[in-house]
Design a protein around this motif. Structure first.
Motif, short mmCIF file in Angstrom:
data_model
loop_
_atom_site.label_atom_id
_atom_site.label_comp_id
_atom_site.label_asym_id
_atom_site.label_seq_id
_atom_site.Cartn_x
_atom_site.Cartn_y
_atom_site.Cartn_z
N LYS A 279 6.30 -10.21 0.18
CA LYS A 279 4.93 -9.70 0.27
C LYS A 279 4.34 -9.92 1.66
O LYS A 279 3.57 -9.08 2.15
CB LYS A 279 4.05 -10.36 -0.79
N ASP A 280 4.72 -11.00 2.29
CA ASP A 280 4.26 -11.24 3.66
C ASP A 280 4.78 -10.16 4.61
O ASP A 280 4.06 -9.73 5.54
CB ASP A 280 4.73 -12.62 4.15
N MET A 281 6.00 -9.70 4.39
CA MET A 281 6.56 -8.62 5.21
C MET A 281 5.75 -7.33 5.04
O MET A 281 5.49 -6.61 6.01
CB MET A 281 8.03 -8.37 4.82
N LEU A 282 5.35 -7.07 3.78
CA LEU A 282 4.55 -5.87 3.51
C LEU A 282 3.18 -5.97 4.19
O LEU A 282 2.73 -5.02 4.83
CB LEU A 282 4.35 -5.71 2.00
N LYS A 283 2.54 -7.13 4.05
CA LYS A 283 1.19 -7.32 4.59
C LYS A 283 1.18 -7.36 6.11
O LYS A 283 0.15 -7.10 6.73
CB LYS A 283 0.58 -8.60 4.02
N ALA A 284 2.32 -7.68 6.69
CA ALA A 284 2.42 -7.71 8.15
C ALA A 284 2.79 -6.33 8.72
O ALA A 284 2.91 -6.17 9.93
CB ALA A 284 3.45 -8.74 8.58
N GLY A 285 2.99 -5.35 7.83
CA GLY A 285 3.33 -4.01 8.28
C GLY A 285 4.77 -3.85 8.72
O GLY A 285 5.11 -2.91 9.44
N ARG A 286 5.64 -4.76 8.27
CA ARG A 286 7.04 -4.71 8.68
C ARG A 286 7.94 -3.98 7.69
O ARG A 286 9.04 -3.58 8.04
CB ARG A 286 7.57 -6.13 8.89
N ALA A 287 7.49 -3.83 6.44
CA ALA A 287 8.34 -3.22 5.40
C ALA A 287 7.66 -2.00 4.80
O ALA A 287 6.43 -1.97 4.64
CB ALA A 287 8.65 -4.25 4.32
N GLY A 288 8.47 -1.03 4.44
CA GLY A 288 7.94 0.25 3.94
C GLY A 288 7.96 0.42 2.45
O GLY A 288 7.45 1.43 1.94
N GLY A 289 8.52 -0.56 1.71
CA GLY A 289 8.57 -0.39 0.26
C GLY A 289 8.83 -1.68 -0.47
O GLY A 289 9.31 -2.67 0.12
N PHE A 290 8.53 -1.66 -1.77
CA PHE A 290 8.68 -2.85 -2.61
C PHE A 290 8.63 -2.40 -4.07
O PHE A 290 8.34 -1.24 -4.36
CB PHE A 290 7.53 -3.83 -2.31
N GLN A 291 8.90 -3.32 -4.98
CA GLN A 291 8.82 -3.03 -6.41
C GLN A 291 7.71 -3.88 -7.03
O GLN A 291 7.71 -5.10 -6.90
CB GLN A 291 10.14 -3.37 -7.11
N ASP A 292 6.77 -3.22 -7.68
CA ASP A 292 5.71 -3.96 -8.38
C ASP A 292 4.95 -2.97 -9.27
O ASP A 292 5.23 -1.77 -9.26
CB ASP A 292 4.77 -4.64 -7.39
#
Length: 503
Positions: free
Chosen positions: A279-292
């Motif tokens: 989630k930190d990667m997502l919030k830092a703008g480093r990742a483009g996708g996740f599952q939730d």
């Protein structure tokens, strides 16, 4: 004589007024019309997800008790230790009036049901209209082996569960459409890594922040399900349930993930990555996708919009025509048979009120004007709500109504995103696939399943990371097909499945 008559008349008037006042007082012992009946003492055991649990003097717990003419004694247990607490409590025989069984299908619970330790609620439920508004899946999936309901589901929506979501603003910048297949998703993730979607001139973005753990595919699970086209570890093939690890589609999923790993579209440390780190990667703008879940996509979106107002994580509707349909419950509240029948019915009344609009809103959001404000049907919590520990994650875990769109909204979310999420949930409903093994029982799975699943996942992880060749997976599947534990689990699961089909 006349003076005596006046005295008698005065006395009579006083007596009548006293009786009227007395009757009014009795009739208004609370404003819910319960008369002078003593409050019902109710012991409850449940879990909480807030930083700390509500105390016995919690303003909303007290208000809920007042409205239902009850005395609520709630034992709050951390979800981290809840399973252990359940085991100890059940073994002690000192079971609270309403006890959340987070897993209604453990061997311990099944045995106690067979021994008559809990009320069979099936004949009584029809008298409680708000509980009857729960989806049929919630009741069907919590039935025990005899086809009866021994608990009230902690109801959850069947749509809107965990599934991939991706950066829509990155799609727009790169001129890409939202993917509808795993092949299209691969193309999108590759573009996220190679085409500098954040515009910082560096190749420092990752496609998808998924990870696995020792027990399963974790945050790659629904992506794998899009290949096997079933939810969970079992798929119906020609009327029988087959373990998905034996299907060729599982190999296709592993090949996809191995290729994504080699091309750095997914984390290099996917075998040890934690949820909070992803989630930190997502919030830092480093990742483009996740599952939730659908509404959870707002969490990283909200954080990113502090610096980028166009940031937007879009929950996907489906991949390969598949999206998971959830079970409609997260545990159930059981009533021990030591509770007398009349009290059991009062407990059902209590839970029915908790499943009403009024009761559910009170439990989850508290008192209007104090704990939340409402505009156009959207509730916004206040700072007082946080101070008073008023939340869906606290008392709202006990008393909750069925809301198809529960997973569409999070506090602070703009209305346009809420409406988009509702449409996504509606679209998912058309194609969602349930887990056919929910509630099925295998004794061998209880004794040997955990270790077997760890071995299976260990092999999968090695294949994804390229530590062993894909041919090792083929060899392992061939061994699984004749593994005694796998054979026995499959036999028992199918026997349970057949029995449910007959019912």
């Amino acid at each position: 004589m006349k003076r005596l008559s006046k005295k008698r008349l005065t006395l009579a008037v006083v007596l009548v007024m006293t009786m009227i006042i007395s009757a009014c007082s009795a009739g208004n012992s609370n404003d819910e019309g319960t008369g002078s009946e003593a409050p019902l003492k109710v012991n409850i055991m449940t879990m909480y997800y807030t930083a700390e649990p509500p105390g016995p003097d919690n303003v909303v717990v007290q208000e809920f008790a007042r409205k239902t003419n009850t005395e609520l004694n709630i034992t709050w247990v951390s979800p981290n230790s809840y399973g252990d607490k359940v085991n100890v409590t059940l073994a002690s025989g000192d079971i609270p009036d309403l006890m959340l069984l987070d897993d209604p299908f453990t061997a311990q619970v099944r045995t106690m049901v067979q021994q008559g330790a809990f009320w069979d609620l099936t004949p009584f439920l029809k008298d409680y209209p708000n509980l009857m508004k729960f989806p049929e899946d919630s009741w069907t999936n919590t039935k025990q082996a005899d086809g009866n309901n021994y608990g009230i589901p902690r109801v959850r929506p069947v749509e809107g569960g965990g599934f991939p979501y991706i950066r829509k603003d990155w799609l727009d910048k790169l001129g890409l459409a939202a993917p509808t297949t795993t092949d299209e998703l691969y193309t999108v993730l590759k573009a996220f890594v190679e085409q500098d979607p954040d515009g910082n001139g560096k190749k420092d973005t990752i496609g998808y922040a998924g990870f696995v753990d020792q027990n399963g595919m974790a945050y790659f699970s629904t992506l794998v399900n899009a290949f096997t086209h079933t939810t969970g570890d079992w798929k119906e093939v020609d009327g029988k349930l087959v373990n998905v690890n034996l299907l060729p589609e599982m190999k296709e999923a592993l090949q996809w993930l191995n290729r994504a790993y080699n091309e750095k579209l997914i984390p290099e440390d996917l075998a040890v990555l934690k949820n909070s780190q992803a989630k930190d990667m997502l919030k830092a703008g480093r990742a483009g996708g996740f599952q939730d879940t659908v509404e959870a996509a707002w969490e990283p979106t909200e954080e990113l919009r502090k610096s980028d107002p166009n940031a937007d994580f879009l929950p996907l509707v489906s991949l390969n025509g598949y999206v998971n349909k959830d079970s409609g419950f997260f545990g159930m509240f059981a009533i021990p048979k030591t509770v007398p029948e009349e009290k059991m019915k009062r407990l059902l009344e209590l839970m029915d009120y908790g499943a009403s609009d009024e009761g559910s809103d009170l439990a989850s959001f508290g008192i209007k004007g104090t704990h939340y404000t409402e505009e156009n049907g959207v509730k916004t919590v206040t700072e007082q709500a946080k101070k008073d520990i008023v939340a869906q994650q606290a008392l709202g875990q006990v008393f909750i109504k069925y809301d198809k769109y529960l997973r569409a909204y999070r506090s602070g979310m703009p209305n346009d995103m809420l409406e988009r999420n509702k449409k996504i949930i509606d679209e998912r409903e058309k194609v969602s696939v349930p887990d056919p093994s929910t509630g099925l029982y295998s004794e061998t799975n209880v004794t040997a399943g955990t270790e077997l699943r760890k071995k299976i996942q260990d092999t999968k992880t090695k294949v994804i990371l390229g530590k062993v060749p894909m041919s090792d997976w083929d060899d392992y599947v061939n061994k699984l097909k004749s593994d005694p534990d796998m054979l026995k689990i499959t036999e028992e699961i199918n026997a349970s499945y057949a029995k449910r089909q007959e019912g």
